[in-house]
Design an enzyme around this catalytic site. Structure first.
Site, short mmCIF file in Angstrom:
data_model
loop_
_atom_site.label_atom_id
_atom_site.label_comp_id
_atom_site.label_asym_id
_atom_site.label_seq_id
_atom_site.Cartn_x
_atom_site.Cartn_y
_atom_site.Cartn_z
N ASP A 1 12.00 112.86 48.87
CA ASP A 1 11.15 111.06 48.98
C ASP A 1 11.76 110.81 50.30
O ASP A 1 12.68 111.86 50.73
CB ASP A 1 12.25 110.30 48.12
CG ASP A 1 13.06 110.65 47.83
OD1 ASP A 1 13.73 111.58 47.55
OD2 ASP A 1 13.98 109.51 47.11
N CYS B 1 36.83 110.08 22.37
CA CYS B 1 37.06 111.81 22.68
C CYS B 1 37.79 112.26 22.23
O CYS B 1 38.77 111.82 22.30
CB CYS B 1 36.62 111.37 24.26
SG CYS B 1 38.13 110.88 24.92
N GLY C 1 15.68 114.98 49.08
CA GLY C 1 15.97 113.57 50.30
C GLY C 1 16.96 112.93 50.46
O GLY C 1 17.71 112.70 51.38
N PHE C 2 17.71 112.69 49.46
CA PHE C 2 18.57 112.13 49.63
C PHE C 2 19.83 112.27 50.20
O PHE C 2 21.59 112.11 51.27
CB PHE C 2 20.00 110.97 47.79
CG PHE C 2 20.84 110.26 48.24
CD1 PHE C 2 20.67 108.92 49.09
CD2 PHE C 2 22.12 110.67 47.88
CE1 PHE C 2 21.73 108.22 49.45
CE2 PHE C 2 23.45 109.75 48.29
CZ PHE C 2 22.78 108.63 48.79
N HIS D 1 36.98 111.86 29.05
CA HIS D 1 37.30 110.38 28.37
C HIS D 1 35.85 109.24 29.11
O HIS D 1 34.84 109.05 28.61
CB HIS D 1 38.45 109.95 29.05
CG HIS D 1 38.58 108.41 28.76
ND1 HIS D 1 38.29 107.82 27.12
CD2 HIS D 1 38.02 107.63 29.52
CE1 HIS D 1 38.12 106.08 27.66
NE2 HIS D 1 37.97 106.02 28.85
N CYS E 1 37.89 104.41 21.78
CA CYS E 1 37.00 105.44 21.92
C CYS E 1 37.47 106.61 21.31
O CYS E 1 38.85 107.08 20.56
CB CYS E 1 37.06 106.39 23.58
SG CYS E 1 36.80 107.28 23.98
N ASP F 1 18.05 116.83 41.51
CA ASP F 1 17.35 115.85 42.13
C ASP F 1 17.01 116.64 43.20
O ASP F 1 17.45 118.38 43.55
CB ASP F 1 18.88 115.27 43.10
CG ASP F 1 17.81 113.56 43.71
OD1 ASP F 1 16.68 113.37 44.10
OD2 ASP F 1 19.00 113.21 44.30
N SER F 2 15.92 115.77 44.42
CA SER F 2 15.14 116.96 44.77
C SER F 2 15.44 116.90 46.44
O SER F 2 15.01 118.28 47.13
CB SER F 2 13.82 115.77 45.70
OG SER F 2 14.34 114.90 46.08
N CYS G 1 40.78 111.05 24.55
CA CYS G 1 41.88 110.21 23.12
C CYS G 1 41.96 109.79 22.31
O CYS G 1 43.42 109.90 21.56
CB CYS G 1 40.87 108.80 23.41
SG CYS G 1 40.29 107.53 25.10
N ASP H 1 22.37 108.42 36.77
CA ASP H 1 23.72 109.77 36.91
C ASP H 1 24.05 108.77 37.68
O ASP H 1 23.85 107.82 39.05
CB ASP H 1 22.62 110.56 37.87
CG ASP H 1 22.15 110.29 39.35
OD1 ASP H 1 21.41 109.32 39.82
OD2 ASP H 1 22.81 110.41 40.07
N GLY I 1 16.82 104.64 46.34
CA GLY I 1 16.95 104.26 47.48
C GLY I 1 17.59 102.35 47.14
O GLY I 1 17.71 101.58 48.02
ZN LIG Z 1 38.38 108.74 24.96
#
Ligand SMILES: [Zn+2]
Length: 372
Positions: free
Chosen positions: A144, A303, A93-94, A332, A301, A90-91, A306, A263, A213
């Site tokens: 931005d 992962c 600005g935010f 997770h 799940c 990310d640049s 889990c 994101d 924005g």
């Molecule tokens: Zn999981």
């Protein structure tokens, strides 16, 4: 070859592949946030095991600390943070908008004081291109002008016009051909500004487009409406990134409105608050009801968390203040959002996204928990 291939669509929802200098990213895709070149508590091999193919780092933070020259001397951001797949930066600005109390903006750029030590800095559209080229991310964002969700039409218009001029300047400043630069659509909560901004930026032929924005304090229904009008003006064969979103519900709704990339710090922030994202809603491991619950966080799940730990064990670790607890839940929660985007993709390819969406949204409403 174009960086993005659109493979299928189901009304507005899209499935595609984004190709970067560090591999292919099937879209829709969720990108975990590693602001400081680290996804909080989660190692690169764990992210890869979660199915993460692209993550986000922040040029503003890395510029201030450790400094772009440190990262360039290490061979670029991928080598510095030992991450082999794609990175979007990310640049700033935010971050300047949200972190620096001493920021001033004019046509040259942002003049701001570091939130770390108060030192003075200027970011221009050109310097931010150079910074991200030095970092060596795969996807770079233009600088931005970000305004708050309640900005009036005059301010939103000024910010959108400046963002457009800055996008033109950024484009002229690009020297690396292995980096994809995305323009950012601003325009506040005003339909005509969003539309005009998206059309003007589309004419500049960037490799990708972000919608910025939004989800900055405006009502959710307004954000979703802005997304719909913006998406309608963006080129079909370019990737679209909705910045700073989000929750499982918001990711599904953004996919439904034609977005490809997302994101958010949400999964890791929730994890630090013992909040688990499951396919049937959120659960809070600090609730007494989980103290003897030997089931995994989410039976659906796959992962490593889990497959390995029970709710009771993780609830105990949170109460005991053990570091493993937020780490394991972060893994997770990230895996959950990555899998959700992956399932949405499969549903789009099979042209059954809209029934899938209905089912998922009603299941996600299943468990109640407190937001962090
Ligand atoms: Zn999981």
């Amino acid at each position: 070859m174009s960086a993005f291939s659109l493979l299928a669509d189901d009304r507005h929802a899209r499935a595609g592949v984004l190709r970067t200098a560090h591999g292919e990213v099937p879209t829709p895709a969720f990108m975990p946030v590693g602001t400081q070149a680290s996804v909080k508590g989660v190692a690169p091999d764990e992210l890869l095991a979660c199915g993460v193919r692209v993550l986000l780092a922040n040029a503003y933070h890395l510029y201030l600390r450790p400094g772009a020259e440190v990262i360039a001397a290490a061979g670029g951001l991928h080598r510095f943070m030992a991450w082999p797949a794609s990175i979007l930066t990310d640049s700033g600005g935010f971050q300047i908008f949200s972190l620096s109390r001493l920021a001033r903006i004019d046509d040259e750029g942002y003049h701001f004081a570091s939130h770390l030590d108060g030192s003075r800095h200027t970011f221009t559209p050109e310097s931010v291109v150079a910074l991200q080229e030095q970092l060596g991310s795969d996807i770079a964002m233009v600088l931005d002008h970000v305004v708050a969700g309640d900005a009036d039409a005059a301010l939103a218009e000024e910010a959108a016009a400046r963002t457009l001029r800055w996008a033109q300047r950024a484009r002229e400043a690009i020297t690396r051909s292995d980096q994809l630069t995305f323009a950012i659509v601003q325009g506040g909560t005003f339909e005509h500004l969003r539309r005009a901004q998206a059309q003007a930026l589309a004419g500049l032929d960037f490799p990708g487009y972000a919608v910025g924005g939004l989800w900055v304090g405006e009502e959710r229904r307004v954000g979703l409406a802005m997304l719909t009008v913006t998406a309608a003006e963006l080129p079909t064969h370019k990737p679209r990134y909705l910045m700073g979103v989000g929750t499982p519900e918001d990711v599904i709704e953004a996919i439904a409105r034609g977005m490809d990339l997302f994101d958010c710090v949400y999964p890791t922030r929730c994890a630090r608050h013992a909040l688990v994202l499951t396919r049937s809603g959120r659960l809070n491991l600090r609730n007494a009801s989980y103290a003897r619950d030997l089931r995994p966080l989410d039976a659906s799940c796959s992962c490593v968390t889990c497959r390995t730990y029970s709710r009771a064990y993780l609830a105990h670790l949170f109460r005991a203040g053990e570091l493993l607890a937020p780490r394991a839940v972060s893994v997770h929660n990230i895996a959950m959002l990555v899998a959700l985007a992956g399932e949405a993709r499969a549903a789009i390819l099979d042209r059954r996204f809209w029934t899938w969406r209905e089912e998922q949204l009603s299941r996600l409403g299943g468990l109640a928990a407190t937001e962090p």
